[in-house]
Design an enzyme around this catalytic site. Sequence first.
Site, PDB file in Angstrom:
ATOM      1  CE  LYS A   1      40.452  51.510  37.584  1.00  0.00           C
ATOM      2  NZ  LYS A   1      39.507  52.297  36.806  1.00  0.00           N
TER       3      LYS A   1
ATOM      4  NE  ARG B   1      35.257  46.518  35.958  1.00  0.00           N
ATOM      5  CZ  ARG B   1      36.319  45.739  35.766  1.00  0.00           C
ATOM      6  NH1 ARG B   1      36.162  44.484  35.389  1.00  0.00           N
ATOM      7  NH2 ARG B   1      37.536  46.201  35.958  1.00  0.00           N
TER       8      ARG B   1
ATOM      9  CE  LYS C   1      37.326  47.837  32.576  1.00  0.00           C
ATOM     10  NZ  LYS C   1      36.751  49.061  33.167  1.00  0.00           N
TER      11      LYS C   1
ATOM     12  CE  LYS D   1      38.866  52.026  41.187  1.00  0.00           C
ATOM     13  NZ  LYS D   1      38.348  52.524  39.946  1.00  0.00           N
TER      14      LYS D   1
ATOM     15  CB  SER E   1      31.935  48.866  44.184  1.00  0.00           C
ATOM     16  OG  SER E   1      32.723  48.135  43.258  1.00  0.00           O
TER      17      SER E   1
ATOM     18  CE1 TYR F   1      30.711  54.109  45.287  1.00  0.00           C
ATOM     19  CE2 TYR F   1      32.418  52.618  46.083  1.00  0.00           C
ATOM     20  CZ  TYR F   1      31.818  53.319  45.057  1.00  0.00           C
ATOM     21  OH  TYR F   1      32.335  53.226  43.788  1.00  0.00           O
TER      22      TYR F   1
END
Length: 419
Positions: free
Chosen positions: A282, A292, A304, A335, A361, A400
């Site tokens: 990730k 987010r 992060k 990802k 997203s 999605y």
Amino acid sequence: MGTRFCIASPALPAARSIAVASSVSPLAAKPSQFDEFEGLRKKTFLHDGAVASRQFVAQTSGIKMQAGHASVVSGPSSARGSSYALAMRRRPRRNRKGAAMRGMYRETTVGPENFILPLFIHDGDDNQPISAMPGCFRLSREGLLKEVEGAYSEGIRAVVLFPKVPDNLKTSDGAECFNPDGIVPRTVRMLKEKFPELLVITDIALDPYNSDGHDGIVDKTNGKIINDETVEQLCKQALCHAAAGADIVSPSDMMDGRIGAIRDALDGAGYTDVSILSYCAKYASAYYGPFRTALDSDPRFGDKTTYQMDPANVREALIEAELDLEEGADMIMVKPGLPYLDVIKTLRENSPLPIAAYQVSGEYAMIKAAVANGWLDERKVVMESLIALRRAGADFILTYFARPASRWIAEDREAARKY
Ligand SMILES: NCc1[nH]cc(CCC(=O)O)c1CC(=O)O
């Protein structure tokens, strides 16, 4: 064989500029030149029973150019009566000449059985639109049931839940993440009751519950994310979700050692059947922006990068994959998706575990934005992106687009029976 070849009369202007060809008088090619061409033909891409590897063709492509003019053969050879024809035994287009032909040897397929549908949930009575993700909503209980019912009828058999947690439930240790009456365990119980065959997957990480917006607990003295204490919380979260009936828990936090610790915790409590889908590679990606915003889970400070991976690296992914296998992960994930096809391929070649790709997203938002502007064809570009993820080596895809893609695939399959 040599006599079959003569140089076609009207030399193409382009061909004239080719060194060998331009030196040849179109109608008066000498036998030696045919011999030379035959020699080339035998040695190169035209040779009998050619099994031309890509490398071989690449090596000889210079020769191919030179021979191009000389390989024009005489005689009416096309339906249009043109005498221009190339003497090529290998014509890759033959394999693409119709839908039946192409369908017969298509290497990659994708279907609803390969999809996991990510769903945003909240404790409210309305479905709230998510601004940067047109078509996605923070779903109410009713909204979720309707969405899952629709997805199920389209062949989708797996969903992953992401909760929007109100600020008053967020703390620095994210303890709400293992509240048995929290929104995730409640939703899992409801879904498993109504759809016993549906795979219900839960996200394991602290960010939706953490007042600092990080996936782990923050040490207030230095701003660092504390690894081991976080893992302890993640184990409690995984146990809570398993108790509610989750089929798969999916740690997305990127703490070290969490897969092994969660496996031990689950096994110790008798949840040996609960699977672990590890967010293995990730990356610290800007493509998570819309997600987010949807969950109001932006880190309140910093970023992060001390736990998610550097987008510049691929070797680290091998270490993560090796650890995940050793620690007991059942499946691993890469990802984001499309910008990281090389990582998917590398892990495919180096890990025996099933691999998931997450079309995140931001990838969704980019396609939607271009489509809204009339710049891209949504159906075509979505299907191409999903096929690309599968071709790179992903077994299944969190997307999605799972519902519209499943409908388009059903239409295509129906159409394929009728043409
Ligand atoms: N642990 C949080 C989590 N789980 C899935 C996503 C992103 C998914 C998406 O962008 O669609 C994130 C965001 C993050 O790491 O900041």
